[in-house]
Design a protein around this motif. Structure first.
Motif, PDB file in Angstrom:
ATOM      1  N   ALA A  47       0.891  -1.156  -0.015  1.00  0.00           N
ATOM      2  CA  ALA A  47      -0.025   0.142   0.069  1.00  0.00           C
ATOM      3  C   ALA A  47       0.916   1.272  -0.128  1.00  0.00           C
ATOM      4  CB  ALA A  47      -0.859   0.022   1.258  1.00  0.00           C
ATOM      5  N   ARG A  48       0.221   2.277  -0.614  1.00  0.00           N
ATOM      6  CA  ARG A  48       1.090   3.502  -0.599  1.00  0.00           C
ATOM      7  C   ARG A  48       0.152   4.739  -0.052  1.00  0.00           C
ATOM      8  NH1 ARG A  48       1.913   6.446  -6.267  1.00  0.00           N
ATOM      9  NH2 ARG A  48      -0.307   6.498  -6.105  1.00  0.00           N
ATOM     10  N   ASP A  49       0.911   5.285   0.996  1.00  0.00           N
ATOM     11  CA  ASP A  49       0.062   6.406   1.685  1.00  0.00           C
ATOM     12  C   ASP A  49       0.021   7.691   0.891  1.00  0.00           C
ATOM     13  OD1 ASP A  49       2.422   7.791   2.346  1.00  0.00           O
ATOM     14  OD2 ASP A  49       2.672   6.998   4.357  1.00  0.00           O
ATOM     15  N   SER A  50      -0.529   8.931   1.576  1.00  0.00           N
ATOM     16  CA  SER A  50      -0.635  10.002   0.739  1.00  0.00           C
ATOM     17  C   SER A  50       0.524  10.732   0.809  1.00  0.00           C
ATOM     18  CB  SER A  50      -1.708  10.918   1.634  1.00  0.00           C
ATOM     19  OG  SER A  50      -1.304  11.201   2.915  1.00  0.00           O
ATOM     20  N   ARG A  51       1.503  10.442   1.375  1.00  0.00           N
ATOM     21  CA  ARG A  51       2.933  11.042   1.288  1.00  0.00           C
ATOM     22  C   ARG A  51       3.856  10.215   0.296  1.00  0.00           C
ATOM     23  NH1 ARG A  51       5.176  11.035   6.943  1.00  0.00           N
ATOM     24  NH2 ARG A  51       4.131   9.023   6.835  1.00  0.00           N
ATOM     25  N   GLY A  52       3.262   8.943  -0.345  1.00  0.00           N
ATOM     26  CA  GLY A  52       4.052   8.234  -1.135  1.00  0.00           C
ATOM     27  C   GLY A  52       5.025   7.207  -0.337  1.00  0.00           C
ATOM     28  N   GLY A  53       4.719   7.075   0.736  1.00  0.00           N
ATOM     29  CA  GLY A  53       5.293   5.913   1.525  1.00  0.00           C
ATOM     30  C   GLY A  53       4.840   4.354   1.354  1.00  0.00           C
ATOM     31  N   LEU A  54       5.560   3.601   1.577  1.00  0.00           N
ATOM     32  CA  LEU A  54       5.228   2.258   1.250  1.00  0.00           C
ATOM     33  C   LEU A  54       5.065   1.432   2.439  1.00  0.00           C
ATOM     34  CD1 LEU A  54       7.152   1.747  -1.839  1.00  0.00           C
ATOM     35  CD2 LEU A  54       5.082   2.385  -1.913  1.00  0.00           C
ATOM     36  N   VAL A  55       4.198   0.252   2.525  1.00  0.00           N
ATOM     37  CA  VAL A  55       4.078  -0.669   3.713  1.00  0.00           C
ATOM     38  C   VAL A  55       3.451  -1.764   3.271  1.00  0.00           C
ATOM     39  CG1 VAL A  55       1.687   0.376   4.272  1.00  0.00           C
ATOM     40  CG2 VAL A  55       3.259  -0.793   6.185  1.00  0.00           C
ATOM     41  N   VAL A  56       3.752  -2.976   3.616  1.00  0.00           N
ATOM     42  CA  VAL A  56       3.128  -4.065   3.479  1.00  0.00           C
ATOM     43  C   VAL A  56       1.842  -4.118   4.421  1.00  0.00           C
ATOM     44  CG1 VAL A  56       3.202  -6.724   3.774  1.00  0.00           C
ATOM     45  CG2 VAL A  56       5.208  -5.704   2.834  1.00  0.00           C
ATOM     46  N   SER A  57       0.672  -4.093   3.668  1.00  0.00           N
ATOM     47  CA  SER A  57      -0.555  -3.782   4.285  1.00  0.00           C
ATOM     48  C   SER A  57      -1.264  -4.936   4.714  1.00  0.00           C
ATOM     49  CB  SER A  57      -1.507  -2.874   3.580  1.00  0.00           C
ATOM     50  OG  SER A  57      -1.689  -3.675   2.217  1.00  0.00           O
ATOM     51  N   ASP A  58      -0.930  -6.159   4.365  1.00  0.00           N
ATOM     52  CA  ASP A  58      -1.626  -7.403   4.578  1.00  0.00           C
ATOM     53  C   ASP A  58      -0.820  -8.530   4.797  1.00  0.00           C
ATOM     54  OD1 ASP A  58      -3.564  -9.002   5.566  1.00  0.00           O
ATOM     55  OD2 ASP A  58      -4.859  -8.469   4.044  1.00  0.00           O
ATOM     56  N   LEU A  59      -1.076  -9.765   5.323  1.00  0.00           N
ATOM     57  CA  LEU A  59      -0.204 -10.907   5.049  1.00  0.00           C
ATOM     58  C   LEU A  59       0.127 -11.337   3.769  1.00  0.00           C
ATOM     59  CD1 LEU A  59      -2.104 -13.068   8.003  1.00  0.00           C
ATOM     60  CD2 LEU A  59       0.224 -11.670   8.239  1.00  0.00           C
ATOM     61  N   PRO A  60       0.996 -11.584   3.454  1.00  0.00           N
ATOM     62  CA  PRO A  60       1.501 -12.324   2.203  1.00  0.00           C
ATOM     63  C   PRO A  60       0.694 -13.537   1.611  1.00  0.00           C
ATOM     64  CG  PRO A  60       3.461 -12.623   3.425  1.00  0.00           C
ATOM     65  CD  PRO A  60       2.336 -11.803   4.221  1.00  0.00           C
ATOM     66  N   SER A  61       0.800 -14.186   0.775  1.00  0.00           N
ATOM     67  CA  SER A  61       0.361 -15.236   0.311  1.00  0.00           C
ATOM     68  C   SER A  61       1.399 -15.902  -0.781  1.00  0.00           C
ATOM     69  CB  SER A  61      -1.159 -15.428  -0.250  1.00  0.00           C
ATOM     70  OG  SER A  61      -1.199 -14.523  -1.470  1.00  0.00           O
ATOM     71  N   LEU A  62       1.475 -17.524  -0.575  1.00  0.00           N
ATOM     72  CA  LEU A  62       2.473 -18.036  -1.337  1.00  0.00           C
ATOM     73  C   LEU A  62       1.700 -18.342  -2.644  1.00  0.00           C
ATOM     74  CD1 LEU A  62       3.536 -20.874   0.973  1.00  0.00           C
ATOM     75  CD2 LEU A  62       4.967 -18.905  -0.088  1.00  0.00           C
ATOM     76  N   ALA A  63       2.049 -18.027  -3.757  1.00  0.00           N
ATOM     77  CA  ALA A  63       1.556 -18.272  -5.219  1.00  0.00           C
ATOM     78  C   ALA A  63       2.029 -19.323  -6.048  1.00  0.00           C
ATOM     79  CB  ALA A  63       1.716 -16.748  -5.930  1.00  0.00           C
ATOM     80  N   ALA A  64       1.385 -19.828  -6.842  1.00  0.00           N
ATOM     81  CA  ALA A  64       1.863 -20.901  -7.986  1.00  0.00           C
ATOM     82  C   ALA A  64       2.669 -20.344  -8.918  1.00  0.00           C
ATOM     83  CB  ALA A  64       0.510 -21.434  -8.213  1.00  0.00           C
ATOM     84  N   PRO A  65       3.579 -21.101  -9.352  1.00  0.00           N
ATOM     85  CA  PRO A  65       4.464 -20.557 -10.443  1.00  0.00           C
ATOM     86  C   PRO A  65       3.956 -20.478 -11.641  1.00  0.00           C
ATOM     87  CG  PRO A  65       5.296 -22.952 -10.091  1.00  0.00           C
ATOM     88  CD  PRO A  65       4.090 -22.222  -9.247  1.00  0.00           C
ATOM     89  N   PRO A  66       4.377 -19.936 -12.812  1.00  0.00           N
ATOM     90  CA  PRO A  66       3.562 -19.857 -14.178  1.00  0.00           C
ATOM     91  C   PRO A  66       3.368 -21.231 -14.774  1.00  0.00           C
ATOM     92  CG  PRO A  66       5.410 -18.166 -14.010  1.00  0.00           C
ATOM     93  CD  PRO A  66       5.812 -18.970 -12.780  1.00  0.00           C
TER      94      PRO A  66
END
Length: 271
Positions: A133-152
Protein backbone atom coordinates in the motif's frame (compact mmCIF):
# COMPACT_ATOMS: atom_id res chain seq x y z
CA UNK A 1 -70.90 15.55 -45.60
CA UNK A 2 -67.65 17.51 -45.29
CA UNK A 3 -68.36 18.25 -41.63
CA UNK A 4 -69.01 14.53 -40.96
CA UNK A 5 -65.72 13.52 -42.59
CA UNK A 6 -63.88 16.11 -40.50
CA UNK A 7 -65.37 14.81 -37.28
CA UNK A 8 -64.55 11.25 -38.30
CA UNK A 9 -60.91 12.25 -38.82
CA UNK A 10 -60.81 13.90 -35.37
CA UNK A 11 -62.22 10.75 -33.74
CA UNK A 12 -59.62 8.53 -35.49
CA UNK A 13 -56.76 10.77 -34.34
CA UNK A 14 -58.08 10.78 -30.77
CA UNK A 15 -58.33 6.98 -30.74
CA UNK A 16 -54.79 6.56 -32.08
CA UNK A 17 -53.41 8.98 -29.49
CA UNK A 18 -55.20 7.14 -26.72
CA UNK A 19 -53.84 3.80 -27.95
CA UNK A 20 -50.28 5.11 -27.99
CA UNK A 21 -50.65 6.33 -24.41
CA UNK A 22 -52.08 3.00 -23.18
CA UNK A 23 -49.45 0.87 -25.01
CA UNK A 24 -46.80 -0.44 -22.57
CA UNK A 25 -43.41 1.10 -23.12
CA UNK A 26 -40.34 -1.08 -23.55
CA UNK A 27 -37.42 0.05 -21.44
CA UNK A 28 -34.63 1.55 -23.46
CA UNK A 29 -31.59 -0.70 -23.30
CA UNK A 30 -28.53 1.11 -22.05
CA UNK A 31 -25.02 -0.25 -22.40
CA UNK A 32 -23.15 -0.42 -19.15
CA UNK A 33 -20.11 1.79 -19.21
CA UNK A 34 -16.94 -0.28 -18.79
CA UNK A 35 -15.36 0.12 -15.39
CA UNK A 36 -12.06 1.92 -15.85
CA UNK A 37 -9.01 -0.05 -14.79
CA UNK A 38 -7.15 1.35 -11.80
CA UNK A 39 -4.22 3.48 -12.89
CA UNK A 40 -0.86 1.75 -12.59
CA UNK A 41 1.17 3.48 -9.87
CA UNK A 42 3.52 0.58 -9.26
CA UNK A 43 6.97 1.81 -10.24
CA UNK A 44 10.46 0.37 -9.80
CA UNK A 45 10.55 1.58 -6.20
CA UNK A 46 7.41 -0.41 -5.34
CA UNK A 47 8.81 -3.51 -7.03
CA UNK A 48 12.08 -3.18 -5.13
CA UNK A 49 10.17 -2.75 -1.85
CA UNK A 50 8.21 -5.96 -2.45
CA UNK A 51 11.39 -7.79 -3.45
CA UNK A 52 13.21 -6.66 -0.29
CA UNK A 53 10.30 -7.79 1.87
CA UNK A 54 10.26 -11.19 0.14
CA UNK A 55 13.96 -11.62 0.77
CA UNK A 56 13.49 -10.85 4.48
CA UNK A 57 10.34 -13.00 4.75
CA UNK A 58 11.96 -16.11 3.25
CA UNK A 59 15.30 -15.76 5.09
CA UNK A 60 15.81 -17.48 8.43
CA UNK A 61 18.83 -17.79 10.72
CA UNK A 62 18.41 -20.38 13.52
CA UNK A 63 21.30 -18.79 15.38
CA UNK A 64 19.49 -15.43 15.56
CA UNK A 65 15.75 -15.88 14.91
CA UNK A 66 14.90 -12.51 16.45
CA UNK A 67 17.01 -10.73 13.83
CA UNK A 68 15.01 -12.48 11.10
CA UNK A 69 11.73 -11.42 12.73
CA UNK A 70 12.88 -7.82 13.14
CA UNK A 71 13.83 -7.63 9.46
CA UNK A 72 10.31 -8.72 8.48
CA UNK A 73 8.49 -6.39 10.87
CA UNK A 74 10.36 -3.40 9.43
CA UNK A 75 8.18 -3.62 6.30
CA UNK A 76 4.70 -4.14 7.77
CA UNK A 77 1.90 -2.13 9.32
CA UNK A 78 1.90 -2.22 13.16
CA UNK A 79 -1.23 -4.39 13.36
CA UNK A 80 0.58 -7.18 11.46
CA UNK A 81 3.72 -7.21 13.62
CA UNK A 82 2.53 -10.09 15.79
CA UNK A 83 1.21 -12.33 13.00
CA UNK A 84 3.40 -11.81 9.93
CA UNK A 85 6.59 -13.52 11.15
CA UNK A 86 6.77 -17.23 10.13
CA UNK A 87 7.08 -19.76 12.97
CA UNK A 88 9.87 -22.32 12.55
CA UNK A 89 10.49 -25.63 14.28
CA UNK A 90 13.32 -25.73 16.83
CA UNK A 91 15.51 -27.78 14.49
CA UNK A 92 14.70 -25.75 11.36
CA UNK A 93 17.75 -25.27 9.12
CA UNK A 94 19.04 -21.95 7.88
CA UNK A 95 17.18 -20.48 4.90
CA UNK A 96 18.79 -18.09 2.46
CA UNK A 97 17.53 -16.16 -0.55
CA UNK A 98 19.55 -15.42 -3.65
CA UNK A 99 18.17 -13.62 -6.70
CA UNK A 100 14.67 -12.13 -6.59
CA UNK A 101 12.57 -10.72 -9.42
CA UNK A 102 9.03 -9.44 -9.84
CA UNK A 103 6.90 -12.00 -11.69
CA UNK A 104 3.65 -10.03 -11.98
CA UNK A 105 1.75 -7.05 -10.57
CA UNK A 106 -1.98 -6.72 -9.90
CA UNK A 107 -3.12 -3.15 -9.24
CA UNK A 108 -6.15 -3.21 -6.90
CA UNK A 109 -6.81 0.53 -6.71
CA UNK A 110 -4.97 3.83 -6.63
CA UNK A 111 -3.03 2.90 -3.50
CA UNK A 112 -3.06 -0.92 -3.16
CA UNK A 113 -1.41 -3.60 -5.28
CA UNK A 114 -0.35 -7.25 -5.14
CA UNK A 115 3.25 -7.68 -6.23
CA UNK A 116 4.23 -11.31 -6.83
CA UNK A 117 7.94 -11.92 -6.39
CA UNK A 118 9.94 -14.96 -7.53
CA UNK A 119 12.68 -15.67 -5.00
CA UNK A 120 15.46 -18.23 -5.46
CA UNK A 121 15.39 -19.55 -1.89
CA UNK A 122 16.79 -22.58 -0.12
CA UNK A 123 14.76 -25.55 -1.30
CA UNK A 124 13.73 -24.02 -4.61
CA UNK A 125 12.14 -20.92 -6.10
CA UNK A 126 9.22 -19.53 -4.11
CA UNK A 127 6.55 -17.21 -5.47
CA UNK A 128 5.29 -14.76 -2.84
CA UNK A 129 2.41 -12.31 -3.43
CA UNK A 130 3.04 -9.19 -1.35
CA UNK A 131 0.19 -6.72 -0.59
CA UNK A 132 1.76 -3.26 -0.88
CA UNK A 133 0.00 0.00 0.00
CA UNK A 134 1.05 3.60 -0.61
CA UNK A 135 0.00 6.41 1.71
CA UNK A 136 -0.77 10.03 0.83
CA UNK A 137 2.90 10.99 1.20
CA UNK A 138 4.10 8.22 -1.10
CA UNK A 139 5.34 5.97 1.70
CA UNK A 140 5.12 2.21 1.23
CA UNK A 141 4.04 -0.52 3.64
CA UNK A 142 3.12 -4.19 3.49
CA UNK A 143 -0.56 -3.79 4.32
CA UNK A 144 -1.66 -7.40 4.80
CA UNK A 145 -0.30 -10.91 5.19
CA UNK A 146 1.49 -12.19 2.08
CA UNK A 147 0.45 -15.34 0.28
CA UNK A 148 2.32 -18.14 -1.43
CA UNK A 149 1.52 -18.20 -5.15
CA UNK A 150 1.75 -20.84 -7.84
CA UNK A 151 4.51 -20.57 -10.43
CA UNK A 152 3.64 -19.81 -14.06
CA UNK A 153 2.20 -22.78 -15.92
CA UNK A 154 4.68 -24.61 -18.09
CA UNK A 155 3.79 -24.42 -21.77
CA UNK A 156 4.38 -26.59 -24.79
CA UNK A 157 5.17 -25.68 -28.35
CA UNK A 158 5.58 -27.30 -31.72
CA UNK A 159 8.98 -27.35 -33.41
CA UNK A 160 9.60 -24.47 -35.77
CA UNK A 161 9.26 -25.24 -39.46
CA UNK A 162 12.64 -25.30 -41.16
CA UNK A 163 13.99 -26.03 -44.62
CA UNK A 164 17.20 -27.61 -45.84
CA UNK A 165 19.83 -25.37 -47.33
CA UNK A 166 20.10 -25.57 -51.11
CA UNK A 167 22.87 -28.00 -52.02
CA UNK A 168 24.70 -25.33 -54.03
CA UNK A 169 24.84 -22.97 -50.99
CA UNK A 170 25.43 -25.40 -48.16
CA UNK A 171 29.22 -25.59 -48.41
CA UNK A 172 29.96 -21.85 -48.53
CA UNK A 173 27.36 -21.05 -45.84
CA UNK A 174 28.57 -23.79 -43.49
CA UNK A 175 32.13 -22.53 -43.92
CA UNK A 176 31.36 -18.89 -43.03
CA UNK A 177 29.04 -19.88 -40.16
CA UNK A 178 31.69 -22.15 -38.61
CA UNK A 179 34.43 -19.53 -38.93
CA UNK A 180 32.19 -16.75 -37.61
CA UNK A 181 30.97 -18.73 -34.59
CA UNK A 182 34.49 -19.90 -33.77
CA UNK A 183 35.63 -16.27 -33.49
CA UNK A 184 32.38 -15.17 -31.82
CA UNK A 185 32.56 -17.81 -29.08
CA UNK A 186 36.29 -17.29 -28.55
CA UNK A 187 35.74 -13.59 -27.86
CA UNK A 188 37.83 -12.62 -30.91
CA UNK A 189 36.20 -9.30 -31.88
CA UNK A 190 38.92 -8.53 -34.39
CA UNK A 191 38.53 -11.86 -36.13
CA UNK A 192 34.80 -11.30 -36.58
CA UNK A 193 35.24 -8.36 -38.94
CA UNK A 194 36.25 -10.62 -41.82
CA UNK A 195 32.93 -12.50 -41.65
CA UNK A 196 30.55 -9.59 -40.94
CA UNK A 197 28.67 -7.58 -43.56
CA UNK A 198 29.89 -4.03 -44.27
CA UNK A 199 28.32 -1.41 -41.99
CA UNK A 200 27.34 -3.95 -39.33
CA UNK A 201 29.00 -4.27 -35.91
CA UNK A 202 28.61 -7.48 -33.91
CA UNK A 203 30.34 -7.94 -30.56
CA UNK A 204 32.02 -11.17 -29.45
CA UNK A 205 31.46 -13.04 -26.17
CA UNK A 206 33.15 -11.66 -23.08
CA UNK A 207 34.14 -15.12 -21.78
CA UNK A 208 36.18 -17.43 -23.99
CA UNK A 209 34.49 -20.55 -25.35
CA UNK A 210 35.62 -23.09 -27.90
CA UNK A 211 33.46 -24.18 -30.82
CA UNK A 212 33.43 -27.98 -30.82
CA UNK A 213 31.17 -28.60 -33.80
CA UNK A 214 28.28 -27.29 -35.88
CA UNK A 215 25.83 -30.19 -35.60
CA UNK A 216 22.96 -28.78 -37.67
CA UNK A 217 22.42 -25.97 -40.17
CA UNK A 218 18.97 -25.28 -41.66
CA UNK A 219 16.97 -22.41 -43.09
CA UNK A 220 14.72 -20.75 -40.48
CA UNK A 221 12.70 -19.04 -43.24
CA UNK A 222 12.34 -19.55 -46.99
CA UNK A 223 15.25 -18.25 -49.04
CA UNK A 224 14.65 -14.72 -50.30
CA UNK A 225 16.89 -12.78 -52.66
CA UNK A 226 20.42 -12.40 -51.30
CA UNK A 227 19.36 -12.98 -47.68
CA UNK A 228 19.26 -16.24 -45.72
CA UNK A 229 18.02 -16.77 -42.16
CA UNK A 230 19.68 -19.90 -40.80
CA UNK A 231 19.54 -21.82 -37.52
CA UNK A 232 22.93 -23.14 -36.47
CA UNK A 233 22.99 -25.80 -33.73
CA UNK A 234 26.42 -26.07 -32.15
CA UNK A 235 28.37 -27.64 -29.30
CA UNK A 236 30.61 -25.23 -27.40
CA UNK A 237 32.94 -25.66 -24.42
CA UNK A 238 33.60 -23.13 -21.69
CA UNK A 239 37.35 -22.60 -21.57
CA UNK A 240 37.29 -21.79 -17.84
CA UNK A 241 35.17 -24.68 -16.55
CA UNK A 242 35.31 -27.24 -19.34
CA UNK A 243 31.50 -27.40 -19.40
CA UNK A 244 30.02 -28.31 -22.78
CA UNK A 245 26.79 -26.67 -24.00
CA UNK A 246 24.31 -27.35 -26.76
CA UNK A 247 23.47 -23.95 -28.29
CA UNK A 248 21.42 -22.67 -31.22
CA UNK A 249 22.03 -19.40 -33.03
CA UNK A 250 19.78 -17.64 -35.50
CA UNK A 251 22.01 -15.96 -38.06
CA UNK A 252 21.05 -13.58 -40.84
CA UNK A 253 23.37 -13.99 -43.82
CA UNK A 254 23.66 -11.72 -46.83
CA UNK A 255 25.32 -12.49 -50.14
CA UNK A 256 27.82 -9.86 -51.28
CA UNK A 257 30.98 -11.06 -53.00
CA UNK A 258 30.60 -13.99 -50.58
CA UNK A 259 28.27 -14.96 -47.75
CA UNK A 260 28.60 -12.68 -44.70
CA UNK A 261 26.85 -12.45 -41.33
CA UNK A 262 24.48 -9.48 -40.94
CA UNK A 263 22.91 -10.31 -37.55
CA UNK A 264 23.06 -12.75 -34.63
CA UNK A 265 19.73 -13.63 -33.00
CA UNK A 266 18.11 -10.77 -34.95
CA UNK A 267 20.33 -8.07 -33.45
CA UNK A 268 22.69 -5.86 -35.40
CA UNK A 269 24.21 -2.43 -35.06
CA UNK A 270 25.48 -0.09 -37.69
CA UNK A 271 29.24 0.34 -37.61
Amino acid sequence: MGRAVLWLLVVVLLLRGLASVMEPRRPVATAAAPKPAPPSWVDDGVRAFAADFSRAYLTYSPSDPEASATAIRAFVAPELASSVVPEYAEDAPRRAVGAVSVARVTVLDSSHALVTVAAAATGGTRYLSVPVARDSRGGLVVSDLPSLAAPPARGSTTPALTESLPASERGPIEDVVSRFLRAYLAGDAGGLTFYVSAGVRIGALGQRHELIDVTSLVLAAPAKGRTRDVLATVRAKDAATGASYGLRYRLELVREDRWLVAAVNSTKKAG
